[in-house]
Structures are given as C-alpha cells and as structure tokens.
Design a protein around this motif. Structure first.
Motif, PDB file in Angstrom:
ATOM      1  N   VAL A 278       0.856  -1.192   0.000  1.00  0.00           N
ATOM      2  CA  VAL A 278       0.000   0.000   0.000  1.00  0.00           C
ATOM      3  C   VAL A 278       0.886   1.233   0.000  1.00  0.00           C
ATOM      4  CG1 VAL A 278      -1.732   1.299   1.316  1.00  0.00           C
ATOM      5  CG2 VAL A 278      -1.826  -1.199   1.287  1.00  0.00           C
ATOM      6  N   GLY A 279       0.536   2.242  -0.799  1.00  0.00           N
ATOM      7  CA  GLY A 279       1.341   3.468  -0.783  1.00  0.00           C
ATOM      8  C   GLY A 279       0.783   4.566  -1.654  1.00  0.00           C
TER       9      GLY A 279
ATOM     10  N   LYS B 175       3.268  -8.573  -6.940  1.00  0.00           N
ATOM     11  CA  LYS B 175       2.521  -8.155  -5.753  1.00  0.00           C
ATOM     12  C   LYS B 175       1.208  -7.465  -6.125  1.00  0.00           C
ATOM     13  CE  LYS B 175       5.525  -9.728  -3.032  1.00  0.00           C
ATOM     14  NZ  LYS B 175       5.239 -10.825  -2.121  1.00  0.00           N
ATOM     15  N   GLU B 176       0.314  -7.473  -5.155  1.00  0.00           N
ATOM     16  CA  GLU B 176      -0.930  -6.719  -5.275  1.00  0.00           C
ATOM     17  C   GLU B 176      -0.653  -5.317  -4.722  1.00  0.00           C
ATOM     18  OE1 GLU B 176      -4.255  -8.820  -3.444  1.00  0.00           O
ATOM     19  OE2 GLU B 176      -5.102  -6.876  -2.858  1.00  0.00           O
ATOM     20  N   PHE B 177      -0.980  -4.282  -5.514  1.00  0.00           N
ATOM     21  CA  PHE B 177      -0.709  -2.906  -5.072  1.00  0.00           C
ATOM     22  C   PHE B 177      -2.001  -2.131  -4.838  1.00  0.00           C
ATOM     23  CE2 PHE B 177       3.267  -4.053  -7.149  1.00  0.00           C
ATOM     24  CZ  PHE B 177       4.214  -3.468  -6.329  1.00  0.00           C
ATOM     25  N   HIS B 178      -2.000  -1.300  -3.793  1.00  0.00           N
ATOM     26  CA  HIS B 178      -3.117  -0.382  -3.548  1.00  0.00           C
ATOM     27  C   HIS B 178      -2.544   1.008  -3.388  1.00  0.00           C
ATOM     28  CE1 HIS B 178      -6.306  -3.408  -2.714  1.00  0.00           C
ATOM     29  NE2 HIS B 178      -5.263  -4.157  -2.407  1.00  0.00           N
ATOM     30  N   THR B 179      -3.103   1.988  -4.083  1.00  0.00           N
ATOM     31  CA  THR B 179      -2.603   3.353  -3.952  1.00  0.00           C
ATOM     32  C   THR B 179      -3.731   4.296  -3.541  1.00  0.00           C
ATOM     33  OG1 THR B 179      -3.080   3.921  -6.263  1.00  0.00           O
ATOM     34  CG2 THR B 179      -0.927   2.953  -5.803  1.00  0.00           C
ATOM     35  N   THR B 180      -3.337   5.373  -2.883  1.00  0.00           N
ATOM     36  CA  THR B 180      -4.288   6.455  -2.599  1.00  0.00           C
ATOM     37  C   THR B 180      -3.583   7.749  -2.999  1.00  0.00           C
ATOM     38  OG1 THR B 180      -3.535   6.854  -0.336  1.00  0.00           O
ATOM     39  CG2 THR B 180      -5.284   5.220  -0.619  1.00  0.00           C
ATOM     40  N   PRO B 181      -4.348   8.821  -3.287  1.00  0.00           N
ATOM     41  CA  PRO B 181      -3.711  10.069  -3.730  1.00  0.00           C
ATOM     42  C   PRO B 181      -2.990  10.787  -2.598  1.00  0.00           C
ATOM     43  CG  PRO B 181      -6.116  10.084  -4.130  1.00  0.00           C
ATOM     44  CD  PRO B 181      -5.813   8.919  -3.257  1.00  0.00           C
TER      45      PRO B 181
ATOM     46  N   ASP C 264      -6.649   7.987   5.050  1.00  0.00           N
ATOM     47  CA  ASP C 264      -7.341   6.944   4.284  1.00  0.00           C
ATOM     48  C   ASP C 264      -6.390   5.800   3.944  1.00  0.00           C
ATOM     49  OD1 ASP C 264      -9.572   8.463   4.366  1.00  0.00           O
ATOM     50  OD2 ASP C 264      -9.405   9.237   2.322  1.00  0.00           O
ATOM     51  N   ARG C 265      -5.156   6.177   3.573  1.00  0.00           N
ATOM     52  CA  ARG C 265      -4.174   5.163   3.179  1.00  0.00           C
ATOM     53  C   ARG C 265      -3.859   4.242   4.361  1.00  0.00           C
ATOM     54  NH1 ARG C 265       0.647   8.214   1.552  1.00  0.00           N
ATOM     55  NH2 ARG C 265      -0.896   9.280   0.267  1.00  0.00           N
TER      56      ARG C 265
END
Lengths: 238, 238
Positions: free
Chosen positions: A27-28, A43-49, A55-56
């Motif tokens: 996450v990043g 890998k599975e990636f999750h992003t936030t602005p 939220d991240r």
C-alpha cells in the motif's frame, strides 16, 4: 511500515527488500508505488492520492485485519515525516495488529551523501510544510536551530502554494547565521534528474526549490572543499 | 565511504552491499569490520583502533593512491558523525581521489524504528561526546533544542569517563521540557542484546546508558501508545 529510501531500488535496505518480497500486498502513495513496482511485479498494489494519508493508513489496517500481510511503503524512512506514527495513532491501544517499522534512508542522509558531508556534526531536521504544523512553530524551530548553530536539513522547502517559504526560512536563519554560511540543495535524490548545488545562505534565499528538493544549511564551521559541502566533525585541526 | 547501518547485515542498503562486494579492500574500526567480515569473506581487511580516525582515513587514502578500490566502513551513516567529512578534509582541494558516499541507516533512524515513531516530526540530533566538541557548545545545543520543542536523538550519551553526561543533558532539557516528557533508550540496535525502554524525562536522568545506547527525547506532543513512543506528525486530530 517500510521506508524505501530516496527512490532508487539500490538505496533500499536488504530488510526492506525482504519485507516487500515476503508481504501479500503493498500500500502506498502512487508515486512511491511506481518507484518500486517493477522490482516486485507479482505483488498486489493499492494506492491512494496525495494528502489522503489517513485513508491510506486505514486501508492498510483494513487489509491487515482481513489477515493479509501488508507492507505500507513510505519514501525515505517510514518514521521521519512518514506514516509510522499515524498507524500507531490509528491503532491506539487496541494492539490487534502487529506493526514492524523497517527503517530507510531519509532525505537528510541520502541528500547529504550527494553534497559531501554536511551533517557530520549535530544537526536539526525541519519541515517547512505548514499543512499540519502552525507556521509559528516552524519559525520558532528555525530560530532555535540557528541560535544553536546546528547544521539544518529542510524538508518540503517549497510547493506551488508556498513559494516564498524557503525565503522566509532563510530570513529567520539569517538573524543568527552569517550570509556566507555554506548551504546546499539536492533535487530528485536517487531519481531521474538528480541535481546538486552548493551556495551561500544569502543566495539560498532566492533559490527556487520544488517539492522534490531537500535543502541543507551548514553550521558556522561548514566549508566548501573541492566543490563539496563539508561540516567538520570536531574543532581539532586534522 | 560506506555506512553499514546499525550492525545487522539486513539493515545495510543494497548499494552498500554492492560497494563492499565490488571493492578491493575494506578499511574500518575493528568492531565494525567484525560485523561485516562473515558476509564478505574474500576481502582484504584493514583495521585501526578506536580514536585513531585520522590514521584510519590516511590509511584508506594511501591504499586508494596505490590504485586500490577502497571501501571505508562506518557504523550508521558515513556522513553522520562518520568519517566522510574527515576524508574530504584530509583530501582538501587536491581531489586526486574520487570519493563516493554511500548512505546508511543512522542510529536516529534505526533506533526510532525500534521504539515506534519518536521522530515523526522535526527533530535534532546531538552527540554528548566532548572529545572533539567543547561541552559549552553541546550545552547550548541541548538548550536550543529544548526551547524549540524538537524531538531529540542523543548519540554517545555516556562512556566510562563521562558517566554523568546524560544526567547533565537531562537537567538542561528539563529547563524547558516537562519531567513527564516521553523518552526512550535503545541499546545494541540491530546487534545481540538489543533492548528498548520507554520512560519519562525525569527517569531518563537516572538511566544508565552505555556507549552502545541511543537516547530519544520526545517533543511536548509525544505520547506512549501501546508501549510505543510516538510523536504525532501534526496537530490535527486523526
């Protein structure tokens, strides 16, 4: 909580590389995810602005509560203006998630290495961002750092909305430090377009930093040696 | 000039590992050489005793002038109380030897990661060793750091000859910081016998640090969360 250093894969610690290899999901902030993605393609990636730090962190905790092994990446060190503190704050005393902080090279260290050795003696690290900190607190710290003759690393010296912050910071430092105090700026440390400049404090005042710049202000003993910014470790002659 | 981090091989950067693999000869203080030796068994090692820093740097330069590719190792970061500055000072403006500084995890970063997140906001790094720095300068910096409400990482908090230095430092900080200010100490970071303690400033005053201890003093907002020392990144509620 994994600090990935300035951006270049080679400046990650072995432990950070191991952590990213071992985790289920990363996450990043999307800019940092883009920096590491090619090295961890499966890998599975999750992003936030940007600015959605809370939220991240909540997303990372949610994934962890589902039983996933989550690596949350931060640029530099996860504990220096990074998300490690926020994760502990959000977790509170529940302690239902096991947190491990994996240190990384913060810009004070990676930037200093590019300039020479500006932080060989006592130093202060100050962020000029007033998004989460009152400007009066920042001013007070700048003044105290200058009074103490600390070498200083300035993070977030400028942004579109804070164009004159570096100038204001230099004016405060100049109340106690000489205009000829040796300073330096490093742009895009460990990334494409890396650039290094050494200049006196009087000139730093008018330097156009951007949000990918880290600024260094020497102490009263800092010298320029063969183009490098060097703060002597002690006051004994070598 | 290679920073090897706190001591554990896994906390070296990939670039530091690459540099030690690529060099001809490794020079360092014998304690640090012992920490890396097993991972680079084929290298030629040169050691000098403690406090012979100038001799050690001169030896490294001598070997480099013979055409050898020399890696000089320092614990933590080569530029933070390390030998990088001294090498530039000894080289002067001759510039006949190409120097590259490879950053490493300094104890402020690696120790903070063990405690939680004590340095998430502005901080100062101060060494209590007066071998090369007048004690008055150290006192002044402690006072200014406390006045600026910086979180502080204290290096070299004690040694056989300087048993009461940490106590003297705490007394100066206590002029501005509250006795209940959250503090922490980390011993033998990344090495055998690693130990972490969190305590108030009033108690830190009587803490028995040794030369392998790094001490952390929080700012006025630092809290204990589930046993961890955490300095919030900003003053906005999460």
């Amino acid at each position: 909580m994994v600090g990935i250093g300035p951006g270049d894969y080679r400046e990650m610690t072995v432990r950070a590389v191991d952590a990213l290899n071992a985790c289920d999901v990363i996450v990043g902030y999307h800019v940092y995810v883009d920096l590491v993605k090619e090295h961890f393609p499966d890998k599975e990636f999750h992003t936030t602005p940007m600015r959605r730090e809370v939220d991240r962190c909540k997303l990372a905790l949610e994934l962890a509560r589902e039983g996933r092994d989550v690596a949350m990446i931060c640029s530099g060190d996860a504990g220096i203006y990074g998300m490690a503190g926020l994760i502990y704050e959000l977790l509170g005393d529940e302690g239902d998630i096991e947190v491990e902080v994996v240190g990384g090279l913060t810009a004070a260290c990676s930037g200093a290495a590019r300039l020479g050795a500006p932080l060989t003696h006592d130093f202060a690290v100050i962020s000029l961002s007033d998004l989460l900190t009152p400007w009066e607190t920042i001013e007070r710290r700048l003044e105290c750092a200058a009074m103490g003759d600390f070498a200083v690393a300035l993070y977030n010296p400028s942004s579109v909305k804070r164009r004159d912050y570096l100038q204001r910071a230099c004016d405060i430092l100049l109340r106690h430090a000489k205009p000829e105090t040796v300073c330096g700026a490093v742009r895009n440390i460990g990334r494409e377009g890396e650039a290094v400049e050494v200049m006196p404090l009087a000139e730093l005042r008018d330097y156009e930093a951007d949000m990918f710049t880290t600024v260094f202000v020497g102490n009263s003993h800092t010298r320029v040696i063969d183009g490098h910014m060097v703060t002597p470790r002690g006051y004994r002659d070598v």
